[in-house]
Design an enzyme around this catalytic site. Sequence first.
Site, PDB file in Angstrom:
ATOM      1  N   ASP A   9       4.676   5.231  -2.015  1.00  0.00           N
ATOM      2  CA  ASP A   9       3.256   4.890  -1.933  1.00  0.00           C
ATOM      3  C   ASP A   9       2.475   6.191  -2.064  1.00  0.00           C
ATOM      4  O   ASP A   9       3.032   7.282  -1.949  1.00  0.00           O
ATOM      5  CB  ASP A   9       2.956   4.226  -0.569  1.00  0.00           C
ATOM      6  CG  ASP A   9       1.478   3.873  -0.420  1.00  0.00           C
ATOM      7  OD1 ASP A   9       0.885   3.373  -1.408  1.00  0.00           O
ATOM      8  OD2 ASP A   9       0.899   4.109   0.649  1.00  0.00           O
ATOM      9  N   SER A  10       1.177   6.052  -2.273  1.00  0.00           N
ATOM     10  CA  SER A  10       0.316   7.233  -2.326  1.00  0.00           C
ATOM     11  C   SER A  10       0.250   7.936  -0.959  1.00  0.00           C
ATOM     12  O   SER A  10      -0.146   9.088  -0.885  1.00  0.00           O
ATOM     13  CB  SER A  10      -1.087   6.816  -2.744  1.00  0.00           C
ATOM     14  OG  SER A  10      -1.542   5.782  -1.899  1.00  0.00           O
ATOM     15  N   CYS A  72       2.792   0.882  -3.432  1.00  0.00           N
ATOM     16  CA  CYS A  72       1.370   1.108  -3.713  1.00  0.00           C
ATOM     17  C   CYS A  72       0.861   0.058  -4.711  1.00  0.00           C
ATOM     18  O   CYS A  72       1.390  -0.063  -5.819  1.00  0.00           O
ATOM     19  CB  CYS A  72       1.214   2.510  -4.288  1.00  0.00           C
ATOM     20  SG  CYS A  72      -0.476   2.913  -4.721  1.00  0.00           S
ATOM     21  N   GLU A 152      -6.450   5.080   7.530  1.00  0.00           N
ATOM     22  CA  GLU A 152      -5.804   6.405   7.563  1.00  0.00           C
ATOM     23  C   GLU A 152      -6.108   7.150   8.862  1.00  0.00           C
ATOM     24  O   GLU A 152      -5.391   8.062   9.238  1.00  0.00           O
ATOM     25  CB  GLU A 152      -6.269   7.258   6.378  1.00  0.00           C
ATOM     26  CG  GLU A 152      -5.609   6.911   5.059  1.00  0.00           C
ATOM     27  CD  GLU A 152      -4.177   7.442   4.958  1.00  0.00           C
ATOM     28  OE1 GLU A 152      -3.927   8.572   5.391  1.00  0.00           O
ATOM     29  OE2 GLU A 152      -3.323   6.707   4.441  1.00  0.00           O
ATOM     30  N   CYS A 184      -3.857  -4.171  -1.069  1.00  0.00           N
ATOM     31  CA  CYS A 184      -3.771  -2.724  -0.816  1.00  0.00           C
ATOM     32  C   CYS A 184      -2.856  -2.526   0.390  1.00  0.00           C
ATOM     33  O   CYS A 184      -2.942  -3.284   1.363  1.00  0.00           O
ATOM     34  CB  CYS A 184      -5.163  -2.164  -0.527  1.00  0.00           C
ATOM     35  SG  CYS A 184      -5.128  -0.420  -0.066  1.00  0.00           S
ATOM     36  N   HIS A 186      -2.871  -0.563   2.790  1.00  0.00           N
ATOM     37  CA  HIS A 186      -3.471  -0.256   4.083  1.00  0.00           C
ATOM     38  C   HIS A 186      -4.058  -1.480   4.783  1.00  0.00           C
ATOM     39  O   HIS A 186      -4.300  -1.443   5.980  1.00  0.00           O
ATOM     40  CB  HIS A 186      -4.603   0.766   3.905  1.00  0.00           C
ATOM     41  CG  HIS A 186      -4.122   2.135   3.552  1.00  0.00           C
ATOM     42  ND1 HIS A 186      -3.385   2.391   2.424  1.00  0.00           N
ATOM     43  CD2 HIS A 186      -4.265   3.321   4.185  1.00  0.00           C
ATOM     44  CE1 HIS A 186      -3.117   3.691   2.376  1.00  0.00           C
ATOM     45  NE2 HIS A 186      -3.638   4.266   3.431  1.00  0.00           N
TER      46      HIS A 186
HETATM   47  N1  DGL Z   1      -1.688   2.746  -1.553  1.00  0.00           N
HETATM   48  C1  DGL Z   1      -2.913   2.404  -2.210  1.00  0.00           C
HETATM   49  C2  DGL Z   1      -2.855   0.960  -2.715  1.00  0.00           C
HETATM   50  O1  DGL Z   1      -2.127   0.137  -2.192  1.00  0.00           O
HETATM   51  C3  DGL Z   1      -4.106   2.570  -1.298  1.00  0.00           C
HETATM   52  C4  DGL Z   1      -4.449   4.001  -1.017  1.00  0.00           C
HETATM   53  C5  DGL Z   1      -4.832   4.776  -2.256  1.00  0.00           C
HETATM   54  O2  DGL Z   1      -5.940   4.585  -2.789  1.00  0.00           O
HETATM   55  O3  DGL Z   1      -4.002   5.562  -2.685  1.00  0.00           O
HETATM   56  O4  DGL Z   1      -3.552   0.631  -3.631  1.00  0.00           O
END
Ligand code: DGL
Length: 265
Positions: A9-10, A72, A152, A184, A186
Amino acid sequence: MQDAIGVFDSGMGGLTVLRALRLRLPATNFVYLGDTARLPYGTKSPATVVKYAEQAAKTLVDRGVRAIVVACNTASGIALEKLQSHFAPLPVFGVVAPGAQAACEVMDGSGVLVLATESTVGWGAYQRAISKRRSDAKIFARACPLWVAVAEQGIAAGDLAEVVIGHDLRGFEFTGPRTLLLGCTHFPVFSEMLRRRLPNHQIVDSAETTARVVASVLEAQLQVEGTANLRGQVKFLATDGVARFKRVGGFFLGESIDEVELIDL
Ligand code: DGL
């Protein structure tokens, strides 16, 4: 780590997907990579997201994983097909198709509201995946970048979260689609608040449905491991902020994180 599934993931949000995977596949080992140095992906161009996703996937492949889960949503929506062809025959799973499928299963005639990052909404991956399955579906989408920032900080409830969520749901809370798709990584941390605010809505997140798909595809191998009755291990990798990862990561994962290796992609 032997026979692990790689998840990336990011940042830390993908730990919600890892949590669902661990619940479904408790004996499996995982390597989780959070590209914390370059978060967010959700505001980057498609070309940059593809480049970052390829680097993350390559790092996991170099660690010997037997499959990759692109936790992600932004990277899944934009880069999944490229990763699948680049790393074939290694199985590469995304979160968009399972999330879209789950939304289509529960949605009524009022349609679905996709909540995601700017890039995911702009790229239209969920919108396409839903239309493919339900061509008559009414699809709405809204970018909620502030939800990422709030999560976050380890915040899932309270005044700040209520204000941010209320702001982004404006025009949708009392009218419009009665299914919300959390597109997403999060956003599952806000599920409880969303259920309280919108008790008559269906709230779908792609983490659980992705875990189900991964488990069913890898079923034969995983059943064998399941009989060993062992608790799988997780190796955590991050490209920055390992102390913060340890401190806040547990909020997304639902269990504490003791060790994180700092890596460069
Ligand atoms: N992990 C990203 C997503 O699920 C969210 C956070 C980001 O913008 O990197 O889209």
